[in-house]
Design a protein around this motif. Sequence first.
Motif, PDB file in Angstrom:
ATOM      1  N   ASP A 109       1.031  -1.492   0.286  1.00 27.57           N
ATOM      2  CA  ASP A 109       0.274  -0.109  -0.126  1.00 27.57           C
ATOM      3  C   ASP A 109       1.319   1.374  -0.158  1.00 27.57           C
ATOM      4  N   VAL A 110       0.690   2.246  -0.998  1.00 26.80           N
ATOM      5  CA  VAL A 110       1.649   2.857  -0.823  1.00 26.80           C
ATOM      6  C   VAL A 110       0.420   4.300  -1.885  1.00 26.80           C
ATOM      7  N   SER A 111       1.188   5.661  -2.044  1.00 25.66           N
ATOM      8  CA  SER A 111       0.686   6.548  -2.325  1.00 25.66           C
ATOM      9  C   SER A 111       1.052   7.160  -3.585  1.00 25.66           C
ATOM     10  N   VAL A 112       1.978   6.716  -3.965  1.00 25.34           N
ATOM     11  CA  VAL A 112       2.070   6.385  -5.286  1.00 25.34           C
ATOM     12  C   VAL A 112       2.295   5.250  -6.183  1.00 25.34           C
ATOM     13  N   ALA A 113       1.071   5.887  -7.165  1.00 21.08           N
ATOM     14  CA  ALA A 113       0.902   4.468  -8.389  1.00 21.08           C
ATOM     15  C   ALA A 113       1.983   3.282  -8.554  1.00 21.08           C
ATOM     16  N   GLY A 114       2.086   2.693  -8.109  1.00 26.47           N
ATOM     17  CA  GLY A 114       3.064   1.535  -8.932  1.00 26.47           C
ATOM     18  C   GLY A 114       4.509   1.475  -7.917  1.00 26.47           C
ATOM     19  N   SER A 115       4.615   2.206  -7.049  1.00 30.55           N
ATOM     20  CA  SER A 115       5.655   2.437  -6.519  1.00 30.55           C
ATOM     21  C   SER A 115       5.707   1.166  -5.159  1.00 30.55           C
ATOM     22  N   GLY A 116       4.440   0.558  -5.291  1.00 38.87           N
ATOM     23  CA  GLY A 116       4.703  -0.398  -4.284  1.00 38.87           C
ATOM     24  C   GLY A 116       4.906  -2.119  -4.434  1.00 38.87           C
ATOM     25  N   GLU A 117       5.405  -2.255  -5.691  1.00 35.29           N
ATOM     26  CA  GLU A 117       5.178  -3.122  -6.558  1.00 35.29           C
ATOM     27  C   GLU A 117       7.137  -3.545  -5.844  1.00 35.29           C
ATOM     28  N   ILE A 118       6.669  -4.814  -5.872  1.00 36.43           N
ATOM     29  CA  ILE A 118       7.568  -6.277  -5.347  1.00 36.43           C
ATOM     30  C   ILE A 118       8.162  -7.363  -6.898  1.00 36.43           C
ATOM     31  N   TYR A 119       9.140  -6.847  -6.224  1.00 37.39           N
ATOM     32  CA  TYR A 119       9.675  -8.111  -7.808  1.00 37.39           C
ATOM     33  C   TYR A 119      10.221  -9.140  -7.701  1.00 37.39           C
ATOM     34  N   GLU A 120       9.914 -10.657  -7.971  1.00 33.73           N
ATOM     35  CA  GLU A 120      11.457 -11.382  -7.792  1.00 33.73           C
ATOM     36  C   GLU A 120      12.429 -11.596  -8.728  1.00 33.73           C
ATOM     37  N   ASP A 121      13.446 -12.109  -8.226  1.00 33.11           N
ATOM     38  CA  ASP A 121      14.908 -11.722  -9.291  1.00 33.11           C
ATOM     39  C   ASP A 121      14.271 -13.029 -10.110  1.00 33.11           C
ATOM     40  N   LYS A 155      16.435 -16.847  -3.643  1.00 33.28           N
ATOM     41  CA  LYS A 155      15.022 -16.200  -4.010  1.00 33.28           C
ATOM     42  C   LYS A 155      15.838 -14.183  -3.749  1.00 33.28           C
ATOM     43  N   ILE A 156      15.614 -13.818  -4.532  1.00 37.20           N
ATOM     44  CA  ILE A 156      15.522 -11.877  -4.233  1.00 37.20           C
ATOM     45  C   ILE A 156      14.795 -11.590  -4.850  1.00 37.20           C
ATOM     46  N   LEU A 157      14.298 -10.772  -3.798  1.00 38.47           N
ATOM     47  CA  LEU A 157      12.223  -9.801  -3.873  1.00 38.47           C
ATOM     48  C   LEU A 157      12.833  -7.976  -4.038  1.00 38.47           C
ATOM     49  N   ARG A 158      13.127  -7.447  -4.687  1.00 40.50           N
ATOM     50  CA  ARG A 158      13.309  -6.113  -4.737  1.00 40.50           C
ATOM     51  C   ARG A 158      12.442  -5.511  -5.569  1.00 40.50           C
ATOM     52  N   SER A 159      11.999  -3.837  -4.976  1.00 43.15           N
ATOM     53  CA  SER A 159      11.020  -2.476  -4.930  1.00 43.15           C
ATOM     54  C   SER A 159      11.291  -2.478  -6.261  1.00 43.15           C
ATOM     55  N   ARG A 160      10.183  -1.532  -6.621  1.00 43.01           N
ATOM     56  CA  ARG A 160      10.693  -1.334  -8.171  1.00 43.01           C
ATOM     57  C   ARG A 160      11.717  -0.345  -8.372  1.00 43.01           C
ATOM     58  N   ASN A 161      12.156   0.124  -8.069  1.00 38.18           N
ATOM     59  CA  ASN A 161      13.400   1.519  -7.847  1.00 38.18           C
ATOM     60  C   ASN A 161      14.546  -0.188  -8.170  1.00 38.18           C
ATOM     61  N   GLY A 162      14.998  -1.038  -7.606  1.00 44.13           N
ATOM     62  CA  GLY A 162      15.639  -2.068  -7.291  1.00 44.13           C
ATOM     63  C   GLY A 162      16.854  -2.161  -6.723  1.00 44.13           C
ATOM     64  N   LEU A 163      16.082  -2.000  -5.235  1.00 42.06           N
ATOM     65  CA  LEU A 163      16.304  -1.697  -4.112  1.00 42.06           C
ATOM     66  C   LEU A 163      16.016  -3.167  -3.271  1.00 42.06           C
ATOM     67  N   ILE A 164      17.473  -4.130  -3.160  1.00 47.84           N
ATOM     68  CA  ILE A 164      16.553  -5.570  -2.238  1.00 47.84           C
ATOM     69  C   ILE A 164      15.124  -5.364  -1.325  1.00 47.84           C
ATOM     70  N   TYR A 165      14.567  -6.015  -1.428  1.00 45.76           N
ATOM     71  CA  TYR A 165      13.114  -5.782  -0.296  1.00 45.76           C
ATOM     72  C   TYR A 165      13.369  -6.946   0.487  1.00 45.76           C
ATOM     73  N   ASP A 166      13.478  -8.099   0.350  1.00 45.44           N
ATOM     74  CA  ASP A 166      13.939  -9.165   1.127  1.00 45.44           C
ATOM     75  C   ASP A 166      14.433 -10.415  -0.207  1.00 45.44           C
ATOM     76  N   GLU A 167      15.526 -10.887   0.719  1.00 41.48           N
ATOM     77  CA  GLU A 167      16.180 -11.948   0.279  1.00 41.48           C
ATOM     78  C   GLU A 167      16.223 -13.326   1.345  1.00 41.48           C
ATOM     79  N   TYR A 168      16.176 -15.300   0.414  1.00 37.53           N
ATOM     80  CA  TYR A 168      15.997 -15.992   1.929  1.00 37.53           C
ATOM     81  C   TYR A 168      16.799 -17.046   0.420  1.00 37.53           C
TER      82      TYR A 168
END
Length: 195
Positions: A109-121, A155-168
């Motif tokens: 949930d974010v205020s700027v459309a699309g900025s909360g998308e989390i992608y899996e590498d 497994k590596i998850l990144r935010s839409r701007n490419g920063l790592i959100y989570d990895e395991y």
Amino acid sequence: NAIEIVESDQGDQDSLFSWTNVDESINKGFEFEIRKYLGSYWFITANATNISSKVSVGDELLARGQRDGRPMAGLSDEIYNFQVVFESDELTGSLAFNTFSKRLFANLDVSVAGSGEIYEDPFDSLDFSLQKRIFLDTDIIVIGFKARNILGSEKILRSRNGLIYDEYDVGQSFSLSVERKFFWFQGILSSKILL
């Protein structure tokens, strides 16, 4: 309707996820598969899939900062599989490689459309399996071995701007099984032990 992962309103500073339906998802693509036999016992298979997707998220998810027209969560644009198989009456072995392109994992949930998308590498996996069949007078004993994620991929998850959100670390798994099939009255009674 497509079911996707979204941020749950039960979370505090750490995101928790739940499931929701999106209004509509349109998926288009193609799949190509080939199988080639190499003598009596060996064959290879290769599979390639290409998919483009577009999601209409609806008013509720738009209000939570999701982007209309984004890709469908959990669906990669490209998927590739390759497998080498040996198969005889007594022995079956396979080595399988699978990879997929980057894919949307979830939406925060974010205020700027699309900025909360989390992608899996992209994730590369290599698996091996082997089955040995021992034929008795009326029964069959099957000894099996499986090795998963031989490459040890993470497994590596990144935010839409490419920063790592989570990895395991998915880890590697190995299993050994023994199964005995009893042939009685034209049927099969099977018992299995996993080690």
